[in-house]
Design an enzyme around this catalytic site. Structure first.
Site: not given
Ligand code: GDP
Ligand code: IMO
Ligand code: MG
Length: 425
Positions: A13, A16, A40-41, A223
């Site tokens: 998270d 990415k 979840g991107h 991840q």
């Molecule tokens: P990913 O799984 O690595 O793609 O990240 P996620 O989408 O799960 O979580 C990142 C969250 O931070 C999302 O809600 C983005 O919209 C938000 N986000 C990304 N970059 C920034 C930033 O620089 N500042 C803020 N405030 N939010 C950001």
């Molecule tokens: P992105 O790509 C954050 C975590 C779960 C749990 C562990 C194992 O959005 O960064 P799983 O379902 O893979 O067997 O769960 O990994 N986990 C993540 N945490 N971001 C993710 O993906 C994750 N995908 C799995 O919360 O701790």
């Molecule tokens: Mg994510």
């Protein structure tokens, strides 16, 4: 030649989705190489927000082609749902999305078993999985009983799925769960199969031809390194290799074809699910970061645990992944803090350690050694150049560069494309 890997260098998270989207202005392909719809991107474009789980984030840039590589485990029904939503939002998919015929399938029994096994672990040792069936599907792959995308194209696919589902139902019952209705399962699988067939292909020659044509390829990690099955906080990890090494096995790309490795980190740290997290904040500052950073899981909606930046983790990611530059995210979330702490090393039994221990029992006992950095207490989210940033924010970034030995080339101060500072330009 330009093949770039972006991989999560904390516990996932990191942002990415946002950075892959930013980098697609100069890319021809985006390739996912591991994981599944546990990811979840998030990508925010204008007033639209997309959360992608299996589809590479490049799908939102029409000039980009996207590959779901052989290293993924693909939830057939989940992917159909995701593609349906994308179509509804007028995102074209035909001749842009390619699914490896070697990718493994996640079927409904994998998800049911994921949940059942988590329940069986008991409250104190739950991994806190996303319950998307990731562990059970990778287990089948390793056990050599998995079904793959290429199997979908065979006439006896449903017959084979039925046989396996029957044995999985026995396992579910043994774990005290209800068995799945086989007729429903097969109807859903059949429908999904028909929808996905046109996208299935051998993505290995496809990518190698692209490389010969000097196309620019982005590899989108899912991840993060601390959730990696080999390098993470085992067993509180996911079931795949999340780092740059995963590209070779998960997309069929020779390691020497990777030209650029970008590590992605938040300016602090988050973790969702169970397992140790040395810099975790369980106080008002942690709550503040969670609130300002809107730290809720993009896949499960669970609250993310928040804490300070951990340089031991970052240096470990650099060492394993060959990171040459950082994308540093969510700097704006720290805007109001008076003091920002950075973990420089750990202490255990009075000893300072700078390397990541393998043993979870040791890691759990590690306490952070902190350096305190003054906050800038000024908004940054409007900044689009390095020069516009407050001096103290620049000093914080420079400190992270020094302590990790790696420059920050991309800096993010908000969720949208515009809130990005590209320092190389
Ligand atoms: P990913 O799984 O690595 O793609 O990240 P996620 O989408 O799960 O979580 C990142 C969250 O931070 C999302 O809600 C983005 O919209 C938000 N986000 C990304 N970059 C920034 C930033 O620089 N500042 C803020 N405030 N939010 C950001
Ligand atoms: P992105 O790509 C954050 C975590 C779960 C749990 C562990 C194992 O959005 O960064 P799983 O379902 O893979 O067997 O769960 O990994 N986990 C993540 N945490 N971001 C993710 O993906 C994750 N995908 C799995 O919360 O701790
Ligand atoms: Mg994510």
């Amino acid at each position: 030649m330009s093949n770039t890997v972006l991989f999560g260098s904390q516990w996932g998270d990191e942002g990415k989705g946002k950075i892959i989207d930013v980098l697609t202005h100069d890319a021809d392909w985006v390739v996912r190489y591991q994981g599944g719809n546990n990811a979840g991107h998030t990508v925010e474009i204008g007033d639209q927000k997309f959360v992608l789980h299996l589809t590479p984030s490049g799908i939102l840039r029409e000039s980009c082609k996207c590959v779901i590589g052989n290293g993924l485990v693909v939830d057939l029904i989940g992917l159909c749902e995701e593609l349906r939503e994308l179509r509804e939002r007028h995102i074209p998919l035909e001749n842009r999305l390619f699914i490896s015929d070697r990718a493994h399938l996640v079927l409904p029994y994998h998800q049911a078993l994921d949940g059942a096994k988590e329940n069986a672990r008991g409250e104190n040792s739950k991994i806190g999985t996303t319950k998307r069936g990731i562990g059970p599907a990778y287990s089948d792959k390793a056990e050599r009983t998995g079904l793959r995308m290429c199997d979908l194209l065979e006439d006896d696919f449903l017959e084979r799925a039925k046989t396996i589902a029957t044995t999985k139902n026995n396992q579910l019952v043994a774990l005290g769960q209800d068995s799945l209705d086989l007729n429903n399962l097969l109807t859903d699988v059949k429908e999904a199969t028909e929808q996905l067939k046109p996208f299935i292909t051998d993505t290995i020659p496809l990518l190698h031809t692209a490389m010969q044509n000097n196309d620019k390829i982005l590899f989108e990690g899912a991840q993060g390194i601390m959730l990696d099955i080999d390098f993470g906080t085992y067993p509180y990890v996911t079931s795949s290799n999340t780092g740059a090494g995963g590209v070779a096995s998960g997309a069929g790309i020779p390691p020497q074809s990777i030209d650029r490795v970008i590590g992605i980190v938040k300016a602090y740290t988050t973790r969702v699910g169970g397992g140790p997290f040395p810099t975790e904040l369980t106080d008002a500052t942690g709550e503040h970061i969670a609130r300002v950073g809107a730290e809720f899981g993009a896949t499960t909606g669970r609250p993310r645990r928040c804490g300070w930046f951990d340089a031991v983790v970052a240096r470990y990611a650099c060492m394993i992944g060959g990171i040459s530059e950082w994308a540093l995210m969510k700097l704006d979330v720290l805007d109001n803090l008076e003091t920002i702490r950075v973990c420089t090393a750990y202490e255990i039994d009075g000893k300072r350690i700078e390397q990541m221990p393998a043993s979870l029992r040791i890691f759990e006992r590690c306490t952070p050694i902190y350096e305190d950095i003054p906050g800038w207490q000024t908004p940054t989210t409007h900044c689009t150049t390095w020069e516009e940033l407050p001096e103290k924010a620049k000093e914080y970034v420079a400190y992270l560069e020094r302590i990790t030995g790696t420059p920050v080339s991309i800096l993010s101060v908000g969720p949208k494309r515009a809130s990005t500072i590209l320092r190389s330009e």
